[in-house]
Design an enzyme around this catalytic site. Structure first.
Site, PDB file in Angstrom:
ATOM      1  N   LYS A 187       0.453   9.128  16.374  1.00 44.00           N
ATOM      2  CA  LYS A 187      -0.748   8.380  15.985  1.00 44.00           C
ATOM      3  C   LYS A 187      -1.965   9.275  16.171  1.00 44.00           C
ATOM      4  CE  LYS A 187      -3.914   5.916  17.618  1.00 44.00           C
ATOM      5  NZ  LYS A 187      -4.988   6.306  16.689  1.00 44.00           N
ATOM      6  N   GLU A 262      -3.338  15.128  28.375  1.00 40.84           N
ATOM      7  CA  GLU A 262      -4.336  16.207  28.284  1.00 40.84           C
ATOM      8  C   GLU A 262      -5.683  15.524  28.078  1.00 40.84           C
ATOM      9  OE1 GLU A 262      -3.832  19.428  28.517  1.00 40.84           O
ATOM     10  OE2 GLU A 262      -1.674  19.594  28.283  1.00 40.84           O
ATOM     11  N   CYS A 296     -12.564  19.926  24.525  1.00 40.62           N
ATOM     12  CA  CYS A 296     -12.259  19.573  25.913  1.00 40.62           C
ATOM     13  C   CYS A 296     -12.534  20.752  26.836  1.00 40.62           C
ATOM     14  CB  CYS A 296     -10.802  19.147  26.025  1.00 40.62           C
ATOM     15  SG  CYS A 296      -9.661  20.389  25.383  1.00 40.62           S
ATOM     16  N   GLU A 394     -18.854  14.104  30.485  1.00 40.27           N
ATOM     17  CA  GLU A 394     -18.480  14.897  29.318  1.00 40.27           C
ATOM     18  C   GLU A 394     -19.300  14.416  28.124  1.00 40.27           C
ATOM     19  OE1 GLU A 394     -14.566  14.283  27.552  1.00 40.27           O
ATOM     20  OE2 GLU A 394     -14.321  16.443  27.405  1.00 40.27           O
TER      21      GLU A 394
END
Ligand code: NAD
Length: 500
Positions: A187, A262, A296, A394
């Site tokens: 997905k 992750e 990331c 972030e």
């Protein structure tokens, strides 16, 4: 890598669908269509048919059949490897098409995307090699006994990937999963489905048996949860945000299936006074502005040692103002639009958050002067402390937060004062300083005197809230295979005869 423009446009289907058993499922009345919008032009370019629980069930059942009775897990490794190599070759043959789709759908700059397409091809080759050299263990120390340990594929995986590098992250998920004989349901992000749908078609054109990779499209709250909660799933591989990772691990725990995650980062980029400053400057710019800042592993907290800080920051800002922001399909473009409107607004909201926390806006912090598209000016702020939100959260855009430090110990402490621990960058020509940073920084990867270099042979993943598990040959074997011990007596010992 070519720096030529792409002169051709490829057709985009008016409706992007799932791909189950190698084909698009029949459209059912009353299904949900989500808009797919080009982030550069803001124009709708297609719609995404969302897979509901029933369609997800069909995809998992297809993967189940392919695993339980299909050819893939039972193929001779050379035959499996041939197909994985054919995937590599077909991705390369369609590299420009995939790059065009990625630029169009995700707004990533062409030069960057061309590299990512090549890596997409490479990961299938690399993990095919790893699978073909996989071997077991034999134990013969116990007198009269022989024990051997074999590896078997684990089953049907749910693989979920994000929008910031759709092709390379979805391909990493698949390439670490299927070479051992597993099957999967992928997905990808509902925001950037174009390139991944084409990639999954290419996998089938290259000879992958139907059912080995099934694609379901849709939002996390609908398609994603139906997938992770499905009883036919044996394990979950996820790349995305930390909050989602937590929800996915909770769902996996309810079903007692393993999950590898992750997740996000807020990585420190430490520039020491002992650095090669020119190289560190180039590296710091790459670290935060590559991939439109949506990565990331961004070096988003730039820590500069005080004696060189003022000049370094001034030069960084000067360069940031000259970055070429624009059409991602133009080969010279360095930063394209952010992937979707709400994300653009979220990134920009951090300019006010920074000011409220006492940070000084050095450059950017507003929309780029381009008529259409979700463009943001490359942004940098100088933060008064590591405890500010711009240093702890972030932002996931072209937004650098500078901090100054005095001693290397202080820099290491700042680097570690974060809930994340994905990567870190260190710039110093003093070997002792560089190695001490590598030893003491709690992050899954430390790059010394280089911006991002992805070594496929090494594990990649995060400490703390940046992830659980690793991608990489050894880690992927551990996660995606089961170990089986078979024990046989060579000198059969007497067996106690109960009741005799
Ligand atoms: P996200 O977590 O919002 O979404 C990731 C994927 O999960 C999407 O496909 C989404 O539809 C799906 N999803 C959302 N909620 C779900 C749920 N409850 N159940 C199942 N699936 C669900 O992340 P994003 O915004 O797409 O991506 C950005 C994030 O990904 C950033 O935090 C970034 O750091 C992280 N990321 C990490 C790595 C890494 O290797 N560590 C690489 C790239 C991106």
């Amino acid at each position: 890598m070519s720096s030529a423009p792409i002169t051709q446009a490829w057709p985009i289907a008016p409706r992007i669908q799932s791909l189950i058993d190698g084909i698009s499922p029949a459209l059912r009345a009353g299904g949900t269509d989500l808009p797919i919008v080009n982030p550069t032009t803001e124009a709708p370019i297609s719609v995404l048919r969302e897979a509901d629980a029933q369609e997800v069930d069909a995809a998992v059942m297809s993967a189940r059949r392919a695993f339980d009775t299909g050819p893939w897990p039972r193929l001779d490794i050379n035959a499996r490897k041939d197909i994985l190599y054919a995937i590599r070759d077909r991705v390369r043959a369609h590299a420009e098409e995939l790059a065009w789709l990625e630029c169009t759908g995700a707004g990533l700059p062409l030069a960057r995307v061309r590299e990512q397409v090549q890596r997409t091809a490479r990961v299938f080759e690399f993990f095919a090699e790893v699978a073909s050299t996989l071997h077991g263990e034999v134990y013969s120390q116990s007198k009269g006994w022989l024990t051997w340990v074999t590896r078997e594929p684990k089953g049907v995986a749910a693989l979920i990937s994000p929008w910031n590098a759709p092709l390379s992250l979805a391909s990493m998920r698949m390439a670490t999963c299927i070479p051992w004989g597993n099957t999967c349901v992928l997905k990808p992000s509902e925001v950037t489905p174009l390139s991944v749908r084409r990639l999954v078609e290419i996998l089938h054109e290259a000879g992958l048996p139907p059912g080995v990779v099934n694609l379901v499209n849709g939002r996390g709250s609908v398609t994603g949860t139906a997938l992770v909660d499905h009883a036919g799933i044996d394990l979950v591989g996820f790349t995305g945000g930390t909050a989602t990772g937590r929800a996915i691990m909770t769902a996996a725990a309810r079903r007692l299936v393993p999950a590898a995650l992750e997740l996000g980062g807020k990585s420190a980029n430490i520039v020491c006074a002992s650095a090669d400053i020119e190289r560190a400057l180039d590296g710091a710019l790459v670290g935060i502005f590559a991939n439109n800042g949506q990565q990331c592993l961004a070096g988003s907290r730039i820590l500069v040692q005080r004696p060189v800080a003022a000049e370094f920051i001034e030069r960084f800002v000067e360069r940031a103002r000259r970055i070429r922001v624009g059409d991602p399909l133009a080969p010279a473009t360095e930063i394209g639009p952010l992937a979707f409107e709400a994300h653009r607004d979220r990134v920009l909201s951090y300019a006010a958050i920074a000011r409220a926390d006492g940070a000084r806006l050095l450059t950017g912090g507003r929309r780029a002067a381009i008529e259409r598209g979700w463009f943001v000016e490359p942004t940098a702020v100088l933060a008064p402390s590591n405890e500010t939100r711009v240093c702890q959260e972030e932002i996931f855009g072209p937004f650098a937060a500078f901090l100054e430090f005095d001693t290397v110990d202080e820099a290491i402490a700042i680097a570690n004062r974060s809930k994340f621990g994905l990567v870190s960058y260190v710039w110093s020509e003093d070997i002792g300083t560089a190695l001490r940073c590598s030893r003491d920084i709690r992050a899954g990867t430390v790059w010394i005197n280089t911006p991002m270099m992805r070594e496929l042979r090494a594990p990649f993943g995060g400490y703390k809230e940046s992830g659980v598990g690793r991608d990489g040959p050894a880690a992927s074997v551990d996660f995606f295979t089961e170990q089986k011990a078979t024990i046989v007596p060579l000198d059969p010992p007497p067996v106690h005869r109960f009741g005799a």
